[in-house]
Design a protein around this motif. Structure first.
Motif, PDB file in Angstrom:
ATOM      1  N   LEU A  11      10.418  60.758  21.371  1.00 30.52           N
ATOM      2  CA  LEU A  11      11.553  60.911  22.275  1.00 30.52           C
ATOM      3  C   LEU A  11      12.792  60.243  21.690  1.00 30.52           C
ATOM      4  O   LEU A  11      13.868  60.847  21.622  1.00 30.52           O
ATOM      5  N   GLY A  12      12.657  58.980  21.263  1.00 30.86           N
ATOM      6  CA  GLY A  12      13.797  58.266  20.706  1.00 30.86           C
ATOM      7  C   GLY A  12      14.344  58.938  19.463  1.00 30.86           C
ATOM      8  O   GLY A  12      15.566  59.040  19.288  1.00 30.86           O
ATOM      9  N   GLY A  63       9.367  52.553  29.380  1.00 32.86           N
ATOM     10  CA  GLY A  63       8.547  53.539  30.078  1.00 32.86           C
ATOM     11  C   GLY A  63       9.146  54.940  30.042  1.00 32.86           C
ATOM     12  O   GLY A  63      10.189  55.184  29.436  1.00 32.86           O
ATOM     13  N   ALA A  64       8.460  55.854  30.713  1.00 36.77           N
ATOM     14  CA  ALA A  64       8.872  57.261  30.691  1.00 36.77           C
ATOM     15  C   ALA A  64      10.067  57.493  31.612  1.00 36.77           C
ATOM     16  O   ALA A  64      10.105  56.962  32.726  1.00 36.77           O
ATOM     17  N   PRO A  65      11.044  58.278  31.176  1.00 37.38           N
ATOM     18  CA  PRO A  65      12.179  58.595  32.044  1.00 37.38           C
ATOM     19  C   PRO A  65      11.795  59.621  33.096  1.00 37.38           C
ATOM     20  O   PRO A  65      10.789  60.323  32.963  1.00 37.38           O
ATOM     21  N   SER A  66      12.592  59.728  34.124  1.00 31.42           N
ATOM     22  CA  SER A  66      12.347  60.719  35.170  1.00 31.42           C
ATOM     23  C   SER A  66      12.875  62.088  34.721  1.00 31.42           C
ATOM     24  O   SER A  66      13.723  62.167  33.815  1.00 31.42           O
ATOM     25  N   GLU A  85      13.483  71.934  26.679  1.00 26.90           N
ATOM     26  CA  GLU A  85      12.029  71.973  26.896  1.00 26.90           C
ATOM     27  C   GLU A  85      11.318  70.971  25.997  1.00 26.90           C
ATOM     28  O   GLU A  85      10.408  70.260  26.427  1.00 26.90           O
ATOM     29  N   HIS A  86      11.749  70.899  24.724  1.00 24.06           N
ATOM     30  CA  HIS A  86      11.133  69.945  23.807  1.00 24.06           C
ATOM     31  C   HIS A  86      11.380  68.518  24.263  1.00 24.06           C
ATOM     32  O   HIS A  86      10.496  67.652  24.166  1.00 24.06           O
ATOM     33  N   LEU A  87      12.586  68.244  24.792  1.00 29.42           N
ATOM     34  CA  LEU A  87      12.900  66.912  25.304  1.00 29.42           C
ATOM     35  C   LEU A  87      11.917  66.508  26.399  1.00 29.42           C
ATOM     36  O   LEU A  87      11.431  65.364  26.422  1.00 29.42           O
ATOM     37  N   PHE A  88      11.624  67.416  27.313  1.00 28.22           N
ATOM     38  CA  PHE A  88      10.671  67.120  28.384  1.00 28.22           C
ATOM     39  C   PHE A  88       9.268  66.913  27.819  1.00 28.22           C
ATOM     40  O   PHE A  88       8.528  66.021  28.265  1.00 28.22           O
ATOM     41  N   LEU A  89       8.876  67.729  26.843  1.00 30.17           N
ATOM     42  CA  LEU A  89       7.524  67.624  26.285  1.00 30.17           C
ATOM     43  C   LEU A  89       7.307  66.270  25.605  1.00 30.17           C
ATOM     44  O   LEU A  89       6.264  65.640  25.777  1.00 30.17           O
ATOM     45  N   VAL A  90       8.293  65.815  24.822  1.00 27.92           N
ATOM     46  CA  VAL A  90       8.125  64.530  24.141  1.00 27.92           C
ATOM     47  C   VAL A  90       8.433  63.369  25.066  1.00 27.92           C
ATOM     48  O   VAL A  90       7.992  62.237  24.828  1.00 27.92           O
ATOM     49  N   ILE A  92       7.967  63.325  28.749  1.00 29.36           N
ATOM     50  CA  ILE A  92       7.018  63.115  29.846  1.00 29.36           C
ATOM     51  C   ILE A  92       5.763  63.984  29.729  1.00 29.36           C
ATOM     52  O   ILE A  92       4.946  64.007  30.638  1.00 29.36           O
ATOM     53  N   GLY A  93       5.636  64.715  28.635  1.00 26.99           N
ATOM     54  CA  GLY A  93       4.378  65.395  28.367  1.00 26.99           C
ATOM     55  C   GLY A  93       4.203  66.758  28.976  1.00 26.99           C
ATOM     56  O   GLY A  93       3.138  67.363  28.846  1.00 26.99           O
ATOM     57  N   HIS A  94       5.224  67.286  29.642  1.00 28.57           N
ATOM     58  CA  HIS A  94       5.112  68.637  30.183  1.00 28.57           C
ATOM     59  C   HIS A  94       6.501  69.277  30.231  1.00 28.57           C
ATOM     60  O   HIS A  94       7.515  68.554  30.271  1.00 28.57           O
TER      61      HIS A  94
END
Length: 275
Positions: A11-12, A63-66, A85-90, A92-94
């Motif tokens: 993510l970072g 921790g994971a962002p909202s 979409e890739h941002l969400f996958l890395v 929060i995992g979905h």
């Protein structure tokens, strides 16, 4: 060691990469810079979050962002739909819930693809089962969508409220149950903006059958299947149907109806005027 660290904080690394790709001057940020792109505080300002929180995200802390924060970051960093979409996958995992684009209808390229199948009915539908694209074979074999006002091109309305459409189904109940279950699953995935609730209220008030099926709370992916229709010109035709995602348009799906055997294909030839 560096590669392993980057992989652990995908993510970072992704945020930093997209931050450094933006043109600060074009976005209204001045000043001399030793590194390309936006500064962390500038991204935080555009995303309406604190600089500390954004810094932690790039550093893999906190921790994971909202989903709300990720949406804000996607807008701040001017991400494409694929990047979002890739941002969400890395992050929060979905993947995020699909967003319905403001534009309506389908592209000319997709329409040309539909038209290239002269003997195979094909339609493009939304999660609410609004038909927004079709080819000539679909008009001749299924429904003449072109002759209908846009508000009447909804398959659920036609299946539950139009006697002619209902009579054309050899096995109405399984088809109706399939439509309701895929509607529930598809609209939940796309994000209900109120229109789905309005359609449910309308059909529940006008159709006892819909009301009963809706109470079953069944969900189903569109996938594949078979259906037989009673056609006024050539009699019964059986199709094997398949559903395909439309790349770049998560709000749409392509439905292709292939004649089940040689007899069904011959009937399509008769309908389409090829024999």
């Amino acid at each position: 060691m560096l590669d392993a660290a980057c992989d652990a904080n995908r993510l970072g690394a992704f945020l930093k990469d997209r931050r450094e790709r933006l043109d600060a001057a074009a976005l209204g940020f001045g000043g001399r810079r030793r590194t390309p792109g936006l500064r962390r505080e500038e991204v935080a300002q555009r995303a309406h979050i604190s600089t500390t929180w954004y810094t932690w995200l790039e550093q893999g802390r906190g921790g994971a962002p909202s989903p709300r924060v990720l949406d804000s970051l996607a807008r701040a960093l001017m991400m494409t739909e694929a990047e979002r979409e890739h941002l969400f996958l890395v992050g929060i995992g979905h993947p995020p819930k699909a967003r319905t684009p403001e534009r309506e209808g389908i592209s000319g390229r997709l329409q040309r693809f539909l038209d290239a199948m002269p003997m195979i009915p094909a339609t493009v539908a939304t999660a609410m089962w609004d038909i927004v694209g079709w080819n000539r074979a679909a008009r001749l074999a299924l429904t003449d969508y072109e002759a209908l006002p846009p508000g009447e091109r909804n398959i659920l309305r036609r299946m539950f409220l139009d006697p002619a459409t209902r009579a054309a189904q050899r096995d109405w109940e399984p088809v109706a149950r399939f439509l309701v279950a895929t509607f529930r699953a598809g609209t939940a995935r796309a994000g209900d903006d109120g229109r789905a609730a309005e359609l449910v209220a309308e059909l529940s008030a006008k159709s006892v059958d819909f009301r009963h099926l809706w109470k079953e709370n069944a969900v189903q992916m569109t996938g594949e299947g078979a259906k037989t229709i009673r056609h006024p010109v050539v009699g019964e035709i059986t199709f094997e149907f398949s559903s395909f995602a439309v790349d770049g348009r998560p709000d749409l799906r392509l439905m292709v109806y292939v004649p089940a055997d040689g007899i069904d294909l011959e009937k399509m030839h008769r309908l389409c005027g090829s024999v």
